[in-house]
Motif scaffolding. Sequence first.
Motif, PDB file in Angstrom:
ATOM      1  N   TYR A  58      12.057  -0.395   7.970  1.00 14.68           N
ATOM      2  CA  TYR A  58      11.914  -0.646   6.540  1.00 14.68           C
ATOM      3  C   TYR A  58      10.455  -0.530   6.090  1.00 14.68           C
ATOM      4  O   TYR A  58      10.164   0.058   5.029  1.00 14.68           O
ATOM      5  CB  TYR A  58      12.438  -2.041   6.184  1.00 14.68           C
ATOM      6  CG  TYR A  58      12.083  -2.444   4.775  1.00 14.68           C
ATOM      7  CD1 TYR A  58      12.768  -1.912   3.681  1.00 14.68           C
ATOM      8  CD2 TYR A  58      11.034  -3.314   4.524  1.00 14.68           C
ATOM      9  CE1 TYR A  58      12.420  -2.245   2.384  1.00 14.68           C
ATOM     10  CE2 TYR A  58      10.681  -3.659   3.230  1.00 14.68           C
ATOM     11  CZ  TYR A  58      11.377  -3.125   2.164  1.00 14.68           C
ATOM     12  OH  TYR A  58      11.029  -3.455   0.877  1.00 14.68           O
ATOM     13  N   LEU A  59       9.541  -1.079   6.881  1.00 11.35           N
ATOM     14  CA  LEU A  59       8.126  -1.002   6.509  1.00 11.35           C
ATOM     15  C   LEU A  59       7.667   0.446   6.414  1.00 11.35           C
ATOM     16  O   LEU A  59       6.909   0.810   5.498  1.00 11.35           O
ATOM     17  CB  LEU A  59       7.282  -1.764   7.529  1.00 11.35           C
ATOM     18  CG  LEU A  59       7.481  -3.289   7.580  1.00 11.35           C
ATOM     19  CD1 LEU A  59       6.570  -3.904   8.618  1.00 11.35           C
ATOM     20  CD2 LEU A  59       7.231  -3.915   6.214  1.00 11.35           C
ATOM     21  N   ASP A  95       3.778 -14.146   5.043  1.00 15.55           N
ATOM     22  CA  ASP A  95       3.250 -12.808   5.300  1.00 15.55           C
ATOM     23  C   ASP A  95       4.384 -11.792   5.449  1.00 15.55           C
ATOM     24  O   ASP A  95       4.236 -10.622   5.073  1.00 15.55           O
ATOM     25  CB  ASP A  95       2.391 -12.822   6.558  1.00 15.55           C
ATOM     26  CG  ASP A  95       1.149 -13.684   6.387  1.00 15.55           C
ATOM     27  OD1 ASP A  95       0.775 -13.947   5.229  1.00 15.55           O
ATOM     28  OD2 ASP A  95       0.568 -14.110   7.404  1.00 15.55           O
ATOM     29  N   PHE A  96       5.485 -12.239   6.031  1.00 18.64           N
ATOM     30  CA  PHE A  96       6.652 -11.365   6.133  1.00 18.64           C
ATOM     31  C   PHE A  96       7.119 -10.907   4.750  1.00 18.64           C
ATOM     32  O   PHE A  96       7.415  -9.726   4.525  1.00 18.64           O
ATOM     33  CB  PHE A  96       7.773 -12.113   6.863  1.00 18.64           C
ATOM     34  CG  PHE A  96       9.142 -11.499   6.679  1.00 18.64           C
ATOM     35  CD1 PHE A  96       9.516 -10.360   7.357  1.00 18.64           C
ATOM     36  CD2 PHE A  96      10.063 -12.082   5.815  1.00 18.64           C
ATOM     37  CE1 PHE A  96      10.759  -9.807   7.185  1.00 18.64           C
ATOM     38  CE2 PHE A  96      11.310 -11.534   5.630  1.00 18.64           C
ATOM     39  CZ  PHE A  96      11.669 -10.392   6.316  1.00 18.64           C
ATOM     40  N   TRP A  97       7.153 -11.837   3.813  1.00 22.87           N
ATOM     41  CA  TRP A  97       7.575 -11.480   2.451  1.00 22.87           C
ATOM     42  C   TRP A  97       6.574 -10.535   1.797  1.00 22.87           C
ATOM     43  O   TRP A  97       6.952  -9.618   1.068  1.00 22.87           O
ATOM     44  CB  TRP A  97       7.744 -12.745   1.624  1.00 22.87           C
ATOM     45  CG  TRP A  97       8.220 -12.474   0.235  1.00 22.87           C
ATOM     46  CD1 TRP A  97       7.497 -12.502  -0.916  1.00 22.87           C
ATOM     47  CD2 TRP A  97       9.550 -12.091  -0.162  1.00 22.87           C
ATOM     48  NE1 TRP A  97       8.271 -12.178  -1.992  1.00 22.87           N
ATOM     49  CE2 TRP A  97       9.540 -11.917  -1.560  1.00 22.87           C
ATOM     50  CE3 TRP A  97      10.732 -11.889   0.539  1.00 22.87           C
ATOM     51  CZ2 TRP A  97      10.675 -11.558  -2.264  1.00 22.87           C
ATOM     52  CZ3 TRP A  97      11.856 -11.525  -0.157  1.00 22.87           C
ATOM     53  CH2 TRP A  97      11.822 -11.364  -1.550  1.00 22.87           C
ATOM     54  N   ARG A  98       5.304 -10.768   2.048  1.00 22.80           N
ATOM     55  CA  ARG A  98       4.299  -9.870   1.483  1.00 22.80           C
ATOM     56  C   ARG A  98       4.440  -8.459   2.045  1.00 22.80           C
ATOM     57  O   ARG A  98       4.284  -7.472   1.329  1.00 22.80           O
ATOM     58  CB  ARG A  98       2.900 -10.406   1.785  1.00 22.80           C
ATOM     59  CG  ARG A  98       2.520 -11.647   0.972  1.00 22.80           C
ATOM     60  CD  ARG A  98       1.131 -12.121   1.340  1.00 22.80           C
ATOM     61  NE  ARG A  98       0.707 -13.241   0.508  1.00 22.80           N
ATOM     62  CZ  ARG A  98      -0.412 -13.922   0.680  1.00 22.80           C
ATOM     63  NH1 ARG A  98      -1.227 -13.586   1.672  1.00 22.80           N
ATOM     64  NH2 ARG A  98      -0.727 -14.929  -0.113  1.00 22.80           N
ATOM     65  N   LEU A  99       4.735  -8.370   3.339  1.00 21.93           N
ATOM     66  CA  LEU A  99       4.913  -7.044   3.941  1.00 21.93           C
ATOM     67  C   LEU A  99       6.147  -6.344   3.388  1.00 21.93           C
ATOM     68  O   LEU A  99       6.153  -5.115   3.245  1.00 21.93           O
ATOM     69  CB  LEU A  99       5.029  -7.183   5.460  1.00 21.93           C
ATOM     70  CG  LEU A  99       3.736  -7.486   6.217  1.00 21.93           C
ATOM     71  CD1 LEU A  99       4.024  -7.732   7.685  1.00 21.93           C
ATOM     72  CD2 LEU A  99       2.748  -6.342   6.065  1.00 21.93           C
ATOM     73  N   LEU A 100       7.180  -7.112   3.064  1.00 19.03           N
ATOM     74  CA  LEU A 100       8.386  -6.494   2.514  1.00 19.03           C
ATOM     75  C   LEU A 100       8.093  -5.782   1.200  1.00 19.03           C
ATOM     76  O   LEU A 100       8.612  -4.698   0.934  1.00 19.03           O
ATOM     77  CB  LEU A 100       9.464  -7.557   2.285  1.00 19.03           C
ATOM     78  CG  LEU A 100      10.258  -8.038   3.501  1.00 19.03           C
ATOM     79  CD1 LEU A 100      11.297  -9.061   3.069  1.00 19.03           C
ATOM     80  CD2 LEU A 100      10.947  -6.881   4.200  1.00 19.03           C
ATOM     81  N   ASP A 123       4.607 -15.811  -6.850  1.00 17.55           N
ATOM     82  CA  ASP A 123       4.384 -15.331  -8.222  1.00 17.55           C
ATOM     83  C   ASP A 123       5.573 -15.645  -9.128  1.00 17.55           C
ATOM     84  O   ASP A 123       6.211 -14.749  -9.687  1.00 17.55           O
ATOM     85  CB  ASP A 123       4.101 -13.830  -8.201  1.00 17.55           C
ATOM     86  CG  ASP A 123       3.460 -13.355  -9.499  1.00 17.55           C
ATOM     87  OD1 ASP A 123       3.175 -14.210 -10.360  1.00 17.55           O
ATOM     88  OD2 ASP A 123       3.274 -12.139  -9.654  1.00 17.55           O
ATOM     89  N   PHE A 124       5.856 -16.936  -9.278  1.00 12.36           N
ATOM     90  CA  PHE A 124       6.968 -17.348 -10.138  1.00 12.36           C
ATOM     91  C   PHE A 124       6.730 -16.951 -11.593  1.00 12.36           C
ATOM     92  O   PHE A 124       7.677 -16.706 -12.345  1.00 12.36           O
ATOM     93  CB  PHE A 124       7.156 -18.862 -10.055  1.00 12.36           C
ATOM     94  CG  PHE A 124       7.955 -19.295  -8.847  1.00 12.36           C
ATOM     95  CD1 PHE A 124       8.101 -18.464  -7.751  1.00 12.36           C
ATOM     96  CD2 PHE A 124       8.569 -20.542  -8.802  1.00 12.36           C
ATOM     97  CE1 PHE A 124       8.821 -18.841  -6.633  1.00 12.36           C
ATOM     98  CE2 PHE A 124       9.301 -20.938  -7.691  1.00 12.36           C
ATOM     99  CZ  PHE A 124       9.427 -20.086  -6.608  1.00 12.36           C
ATOM    100  N   VAL A 125       5.457 -16.881 -12.004  1.00 14.90           N
ATOM    101  CA  VAL A 125       5.165 -16.548 -13.401  1.00 14.90           C
ATOM    102  C   VAL A 125       5.683 -15.161 -13.741  1.00 14.90           C
ATOM    103  O   VAL A 125       6.307 -14.940 -14.791  1.00 14.90           O
ATOM    104  CB  VAL A 125       3.649 -16.650 -13.663  1.00 14.90           C
ATOM    105  CG1 VAL A 125       3.320 -16.193 -15.083  1.00 14.90           C
ATOM    106  CG2 VAL A 125       3.162 -18.077 -13.441  1.00 14.90           C
ATOM    107  N   THR A 126       5.453 -14.198 -12.845  1.00 14.04           N
ATOM    108  CA  THR A 126       5.940 -12.833 -13.081  1.00 14.04           C
ATOM    109  C   THR A 126       7.457 -12.779 -13.010  1.00 14.04           C
ATOM    110  O   THR A 126       8.106 -12.059 -13.783  1.00 14.04           O
ATOM    111  CB  THR A 126       5.330 -11.876 -12.047  1.00 14.04           C
ATOM    112  OG1 THR A 126       3.902 -11.960 -12.113  1.00 14.04           O
ATOM    113  CG2 THR A 126       5.765 -10.451 -12.315  1.00 14.04           C
TER     114      THR A 126
END
Length: 901
Positions: A373-374, A456-461, A534-537
């Motif tokens: 996926y990455l 970090d896993f979520w950021r990489l996704l 980033d709940f605001v976005t």
Amino acid sequence: DIDDINSDSLHLDIWDHDDESSVLEAVSKLNEVRGVRGLGRFFKQVCQSARQSSQDDFLGCVTIPLQDIPSTGLEGWFKLEARSQRSSVQGRIRLKMWLSTRENRGASEEDNWTELTQHESLYATFVDYELKNWNRETWTWSGDLPGPALTILHQHAVQGDLTELQTALVRFVAACRVYLKYPLDPRWMLQLLTDIESAWMNFTLTREEEMWLAEKFTAMQERWLQQLRHHRQLFPALHPPSLVRLEYVLRCLAYMSNMKAFWKCCPFNKEIRGEIVATLRKGTPEWFQSLKSSVMTSDEYDNCFVDFCSEVYVHLQHGLSHYHPLFEGTNGIPYFSVVFKQLDKLMSDEVISFLNQNEHPDAAYSRLIFSVYLEVKDLATFHQNLPSGGDHKLLLVRCHEWFEPSVSCWLIVCKAKALQRVRTSVELQKPCEGDKLVKHSSSAVDVVAMFCQLRDFWRLLQWPKAHSIPLLSQLLDCICSAALLYADITYQGLMETGYFDRMGPFKICDEMCIAANNLEYVYKFVSLLENYFDFVTLETIASEVQCATLTNQLDSTLSQFQVRIMDIIKRIGPQMQEALRKTMFHVAWSPDTLPTNQAVEPLFEYLHTHLHSLNLHLLPQNFQKVLYDVGHRPSVWEYTLAELNHQMDGGTSSEEIPPMFHERLHAALELMVDFFHCEGNALSIESLHSPTFCQIEQRLQYHRTDTETLIEIFYNQRLQEQLNTTSSPYGSLAVRAYFNHDSLCVEVLHARDIIPLDPNGFSDPFVIIELLPHRVFPHCNEQQTNVHKKTLHPIFDECFEFSVSLEQCRSLGAMIAFTVMDHDVLTANDFAGEAFLALGSIPGVADTTGVDNFHGLKPVELILMQQHQKNHPVLQILESRVADRLAAEFVRKQKQRFANK
């Protein structure tokens, strides 16, 4: 014509020609003379005209031996020479000379096709010979022939009456024939094309020659297109010389597409730019399959797929950085757009096939899926380099849809492993030691490190935000569940130590500090998840329900953490309570001869000792909670205030309280504020001024106030309540008041909805009017209206006059008190309600102008009130003054006015 090449020379004389003219014509040019030198020429012309015949002037000569002239010709500047030493000669002449054995007429007068083919064969032979003796790559040869070969070719062209166009044609045809065997320098080929186009405007070809040229044009076009079809293999992106070759191949095609000779000879050929695009579209799938075969094997297909994706990414990057500028700059072809759209479809098919081949993934396959996926996600980012505004219909940009089931399954497994890791970290935890470290254990660090990996896993996704809510909810559930499990285990572990059963005295406990710090450390990370994700976005692109679900999930976890932490910390106050009570008793009941700052020393010494230890062992956030909690739950500051309040109310009567008792407590309160503020290093002034503090400070002020002033304060508070009251169940009273000629007139008009106080369901109301405070109006007795029987809506219409001055009415706190009573014959009158009217607001007092028509003034409707605050601080303090008759009488009167409910 030359007789002997070894002895003959070419001799040129250069003269200045003078036209014949008469003396009269020469003299008539006098007005054209300019300067001294011009005057000399004028006299010379006059003299020459006087002669019988004209004579030209000798300028110089040139003599060139014929043996110095090569067969290919000679062109240059030659210096003019004199015929004798007396001659003065200067200047140069430019000559272009060549030798031939036959006259070069510039055009063929008969068919020279045989000479043309011979010349082509001769030229090809020379080129082939040079290439065979060239010790390097053939494409590095520049196309330059040696001198003897050029001489032979020149003589053959002259003898065959070949025109400049025919010569250029022959060289291009010969080069094409060689090019099909050896890779030649495309820069040389571009020069040959340029020579043909340059001579095309001055010469023509026969139909046979045009067909010959058309055949070679087509052959070279196919050759170059074939090279472009395999450009990745033939012209590696990281080999600069190869990129130069590719650039000139593209330049050759671009130049050919604009040649008049090409379109004259090949009128039915397809447009070259379109042919290049078609070639790229054919070559890309072939290269893709070739790369796939070389990278992936049947035995290691799964493990090699990531490498295959990486290779495609690298080639796309090379195409964008190296190939695209060449194709775009030379032929205006959007290379990257053409190639990426094809690879988008090819890679999409491969990825979907890869995902469908394994329906029961294991842990290793799940990790492989993540790696794939990455890589695919990185491939999809190349769409940003496509031209904007087009409908590209790409597939890779939707790759998250293919991987969502796999990622969801992975998160389910991740949650189970996270919970197990929390249990393991607690089982293996050990205290972290260090002189400058707060008390904590390794488990909190392990748990937060695990959470960081998930973040970090979520950021990489880099999952598209518009489609991230379901997976983000799963990830958040994983983190929150693990965090709550850690909080429960930590809390339960502390409970097993018996910490919550201890009642005092307070003694700092390492287990308590470690537990509180561990929970605070994890809490701090979880509280930052809203910013991490980033709940605001998300609120701008997701539905309100989806955002509320995420927010509630996070808020619930944080709330439970706060409850656990506060449940641990709030035990500190009760354990200190007994010691605080003893030291506060010493403060309150020390002799008046002992200064307050000395009386508080035992209290501050006790607090400093334990708070200093807590500050060293707790995180700053936890230490702040020990001192003061924003939720106003019990803290050390609040417990200290409570003990001061207890001592303040400790005396049963004023006779038992020392004279300086309340002054000492007030001074102690100020010293306590300074101690807990600690010059800005501890609690803020805003935090210290809590509701409890304000209440105690107010009560201390009241204790230091005389009875009469306290009564005035009470009435002023009642007046403020009157202004803030808009409705009540006790009805209302309409009045009219005004000041006129040193007289205060008060009209009691009527009342409505008075509460029934008699058994018959009615009341017998009357109104008592009183001016307050009494120190301002000492001679004004209260007055009352007549009693109205059996009514809840009495109409009084009575006017009362008080002889007072304007200054009295304008005194601070001056008011009229209206008390509505129910008249009883056999028992005491019942209280029905009261109302207050500030004298500063009535006509004649509020303004300096007089009132002409008093009866035209608008009535004021006052809401009737009753006293609900039975523990009013003023009344409590006045009640404690048992020896004060005024205080006792006032309290007795007010108690009669308390509401029944």
